[in-house]
Design a protein around this motif. Structure first.
Motif, PDB file in Angstrom:
ATOM      1  N   ASN A 160       0.834  -1.210   0.000  1.00  0.00           N
ATOM      2  CA  ASN A 160       0.000   0.000   0.000  1.00  0.00           C
ATOM      3  C   ASN A 160       0.866   1.257   0.000  1.00  0.00           C
ATOM      4  O   ASN A 160       0.600   2.202  -0.748  1.00  0.00           O
ATOM      5  N   TYR A 164       0.424   4.125  -2.872  1.00  0.00           N
ATOM      6  CA  TYR A 164      -0.136   5.449  -2.588  1.00  0.00           C
ATOM      7  C   TYR A 164       0.942   6.520  -2.388  1.00  0.00           C
ATOM      8  O   TYR A 164       0.701   7.534  -1.745  1.00  0.00           O
ATOM      9  N   ASP A 188       5.057   6.184   4.913  1.00  0.00           N
ATOM     10  CA  ASP A 188       5.226   6.681   3.543  1.00  0.00           C
ATOM     11  C   ASP A 188       5.042   8.191   3.491  1.00  0.00           C
ATOM     12  O   ASP A 188       4.606   8.808   4.460  1.00  0.00           O
ATOM     13  N   ALA A 208     -10.810   4.201   0.314  1.00  0.00           N
ATOM     14  CA  ALA A 208     -11.030   5.619   0.578  1.00  0.00           C
ATOM     15  C   ALA A 208     -11.458   6.339  -0.701  1.00  0.00           C
ATOM     16  O   ALA A 208     -12.302   7.208  -0.695  1.00  0.00           O
ATOM     17  N   SER A 213      -8.511   3.716  -6.225  1.00  0.00           N
ATOM     18  CA  SER A 213      -8.075   2.417  -5.728  1.00  0.00           C
ATOM     19  C   SER A 213      -8.311   1.335  -6.761  1.00  0.00           C
ATOM     20  O   SER A 213      -7.547   0.387  -6.861  1.00  0.00           O
ATOM     21  N   THR A 219      -7.696  -4.451  -3.818  1.00  0.00           N
ATOM     22  CA  THR A 219      -8.791  -5.386  -3.554  1.00  0.00           C
ATOM     23  C   THR A 219      -9.662  -4.892  -2.401  1.00  0.00           C
ATOM     24  O   THR A 219     -10.762  -5.400  -2.212  1.00  0.00           O
ATOM     25  N   GLY A 220      -9.155  -3.957  -1.623  1.00  0.00           N
ATOM     26  CA  GLY A 220      -9.899  -3.494  -0.451  1.00  0.00           C
ATOM     27  C   GLY A 220      -9.847  -4.481   0.707  1.00  0.00           C
ATOM     28  O   GLY A 220     -10.553  -4.338   1.694  1.00  0.00           O
ATOM     29  N   LEU A 223      -5.845  -4.244   4.229  1.00  0.00           N
ATOM     30  CA  LEU A 223      -5.780  -3.755   5.611  1.00  0.00           C
ATOM     31  C   LEU A 223      -6.628  -4.598   6.557  1.00  0.00           C
ATOM     32  O   LEU A 223      -6.333  -4.697   7.744  1.00  0.00           O
TER      33      LEU A 223
HETATM   34  P1  ADP Z   1      -6.534  -1.766  -1.358  1.00  0.00           P
HETATM   35  O1  ADP Z   1      -6.256  -3.115  -1.917  1.00  0.00           O
HETATM   36  O2  ADP Z   1      -7.644  -1.025  -2.036  1.00  0.00           O
HETATM   37  O3  ADP Z   1      -5.293  -0.955  -1.157  1.00  0.00           O
HETATM   38  P2  ADP Z   1      -6.572  -1.988   1.530  1.00  0.00           P
HETATM   39  O4  ADP Z   1      -7.500  -2.679   2.466  1.00  0.00           O
HETATM   40  O5  ADP Z   1      -5.160  -2.386   1.575  1.00  0.00           O
HETATM   41  O6  ADP Z   1      -7.177  -2.116   0.081  1.00  0.00           O
HETATM   42  O7  ADP Z   1      -6.676  -0.425   1.797  1.00  0.00           O
HETATM   43  C1  ADP Z   1      -7.955   0.177   1.882  1.00  0.00           C
HETATM   44  C2  ADP Z   1      -7.890   1.608   1.438  1.00  0.00           C
HETATM   45  O8  ADP Z   1      -7.108   2.372   2.371  1.00  0.00           O
HETATM   46  C3  ADP Z   1      -7.212   1.837   0.095  1.00  0.00           C
HETATM   47  O9  ADP Z   1      -8.084   1.650  -0.969  1.00  0.00           O
HETATM   48  C4  ADP Z   1      -6.752   3.287   0.217  1.00  0.00           C
HETATM   49  O10 ADP Z   1      -7.828   4.134  -0.057  1.00  0.00           O
HETATM   50  C5  ADP Z   1      -6.406   3.410   1.703  1.00  0.00           C
HETATM   51  N1  ADP Z   1      -4.963   3.229   1.985  1.00  0.00           N
HETATM   52  C6  ADP Z   1      -4.349   2.107   2.441  1.00  0.00           C
HETATM   53  N2  ADP Z   1      -3.043   2.304   2.636  1.00  0.00           N
HETATM   54  C7  ADP Z   1      -2.791   3.588   2.302  1.00  0.00           C
HETATM   55  C8  ADP Z   1      -1.615   4.406   2.307  1.00  0.00           C
HETATM   56  N3  ADP Z   1      -0.418   3.933   2.679  1.00  0.00           N
HETATM   57  N4  ADP Z   1      -1.752   5.702   1.907  1.00  0.00           N
HETATM   58  C9  ADP Z   1      -2.955   6.192   1.537  1.00  0.00           C
HETATM   59  N5  ADP Z   1      -4.100   5.471   1.513  1.00  0.00           N
HETATM   60  C10 ADP Z   1      -4.033   4.186   1.895  1.00  0.00           C
END
Ligand code: ADP
Length: 270
Positions: A160, A164, A188, A208, A213, A219-220, A223
Motif C-alpha cells: 500500500n 499510494y 510513507d 477511501a 483504488s 482489492t480493499g 488492511l
Molecule cells: P486496497 O487493496 O484497495 O489498497 P486496503 O484494504 O489495503 O485495500 O486499503 C484500503 C484503502 O485504504 C485503500 O483503498 C486506500 O484508499 C487506503 N490506503 C491504504 N493504505 C494507504 C496508504 N499507505 N496511503 C494512503 N491510503 C491508503
C-alpha cells in the motif's frame, strides 16, 4: 448457541438469563450478518473480473483474423486473471484468519526475518513504482506466532505504501522495541488518509477513493488482513496520517525473549 449451554448457564446464572440470551442471540446474528455480507461482497467483487474475461474471450473470437488485436485482448485477459488470482488469494487469507480458532503455526518468530522477507517480496514493485524502501531501527526482536501470516501483513502495508506514494519518495520500515512490545512501522510520504476514512479502511472491501483504488488494482482486503493478522497475534494496529503528507501504519505485537539457539523455530526457515 447450543440451547443446552443456555440452560446449563441459566441454572447457574438465574435472573440474568434474559440478558444473557439477548446478548448471545445478538452476537450470533451479528456474526451471521457478517458472513452473509462477506459472501455477498465477495461474489460482487469476483463478478467484475469474471465478466471481463468472458467479454474479452468473445472479443478474441471475433478478432481472430487480426493478430495485433488478439494480442491486446489476450494481455488484458492475463491482467484480469492476475487480479482474480490476487483477489481469491486475499479472500482465502482473510477467511482463514477469521474462521480459525487460532493460528496454524505458533512458534517463535524473528521480526528481523519477517521484515527482511516482506521487504524483499516488494523490491520489484518498489522499483517499478520509483519508490525506495529503507529499513531501520532495532534488531533482534522476537514474537510468538505464525511467520507467514506476519510476513503477509507487513507486506500488505509495504505494498500500500508504494501504491499510494509518489515516484521518487521513500518508504521507511522501522522496528522499535518498547518494553514488552515490538512495533513495526511502515511510513510513507504519499497521499495520506482523511480522518473520516481512517477508521473505515480496515473494513473489508472499503476503499477511501473507490475510483483511484480500482485503477491502482486494489482489492480493499489488504488492511482487513493486516488487522486480523495482528489481532490473532494479540497485537493492535495504529494509524497516523495527514492528507497530502503521508501515512504511518504501526503493528504492535507482544514481544518474547529471543529463543535459545537450537530451540524449535529459532533457526531460519528455508
Ligand atoms: P486496497 O487493496 O484497495 O489498497 P486496503 O484494504 O489495503 O485495500 O486499503 C484500503 C484503502 O485504504 C485503500 O483503498 C486506500 O484508499 C487506503 N490506503 C491504504 N493504505 C494507504 C496508504 N499507505 N496511503 C494512503 N491510503 C491508503
Amino acid at each position: 448457541l447450543d440451547p443446552r449451554l443456555v440452560s446449563a448457564r441459566a441454572s447457574r446464572i438465574g435472573p440474568q438469563l434474559t440478558l444473557l440470551i439477548i446478548r448471545d442471540v445478538t452476537e450470533r446474528e451479528r456474526l451471521e450478518q457478517m458472513r452473509t455480507d462477506f459472501v455477498a461482497n465477495t461474489s460482487h467483487e469476483l463478478k467484475t473480473p469474471v465478466a471481463s474475461v468472458s467479454l474479452l474471450a468473445e472479443a478474441i473470437e471475433s478478432a481472430s483474423d487480426d493478430p495485433e488485436q488478439v494480442r491486446v485482448f489476450a494481455a488484458r485477459i492475463a491482467a484480469e486473471a492476475g487480479r482474480l488470482g490476487q483477489l481469491t488469494g486475499r479472500i482465502l487469507s482473510l477467511s482463514r484468519l477469521q474462521a480459525a480458532e487460532s493460528l496454524a503455526q505458533i512458534e517463535p518468530v524473528s521480526i528481523d526475518e519477517v521484515v527482511a522477507s516482506s521487504v524483499e517480496a516488494h523490491l520489484v514493485q518498489a522499483d517499478s513504482g520509483g519508490v525506495t524502501l529503507a529499513r531501520g531501527g532495532d534488531r533482534g526482536a522476537w514474537v510468538r506466532g505464525d511467520a507467514q501470516v506476519l510476513i503477509e501483513a507487513v507486506g500488505n502495508l509495504i505494498a500500500n505504501a508504494i501504491v499510494y506514494s509518489p515516484k521518487g519518495s521513500s518508504v521507511g520500515i522501522g522496528v522499535k522495541i518498547d518494553g514488552d512490545v515490538v512495533e513495526i512501522a511502515v511510513a510513507d510520504q504519499g497521499i495520506g488518509i482523511a480522518e473520516a476514512d481512517a477508521e473505515r479502511i480496515f473494513e473489508r472491501f472499503y476503499r477511501a477513493d473507490e475510483a483511484r483504488s480500482r485503477r491502482t488494482g486494489g482489492t480493499g482486503l489488504g488492511l482487513s488482513i493486516v488487522k486480523h493478522a495482528t489481532q490473532r497475534h494479540g497485537g493492535e494496529v495504529r494509524l497516523w496520517s495527514r492528507p497530502g503528507q503521508g501515512s504511518t501504519f504501526t503493528i504492535r505485537l507482544p514481544r518474547i525473549e529471543a529463543p535459545s539457539v537450537g530451540k524449535k523455530g529459532a533457526k531460519k526457515k528455508a
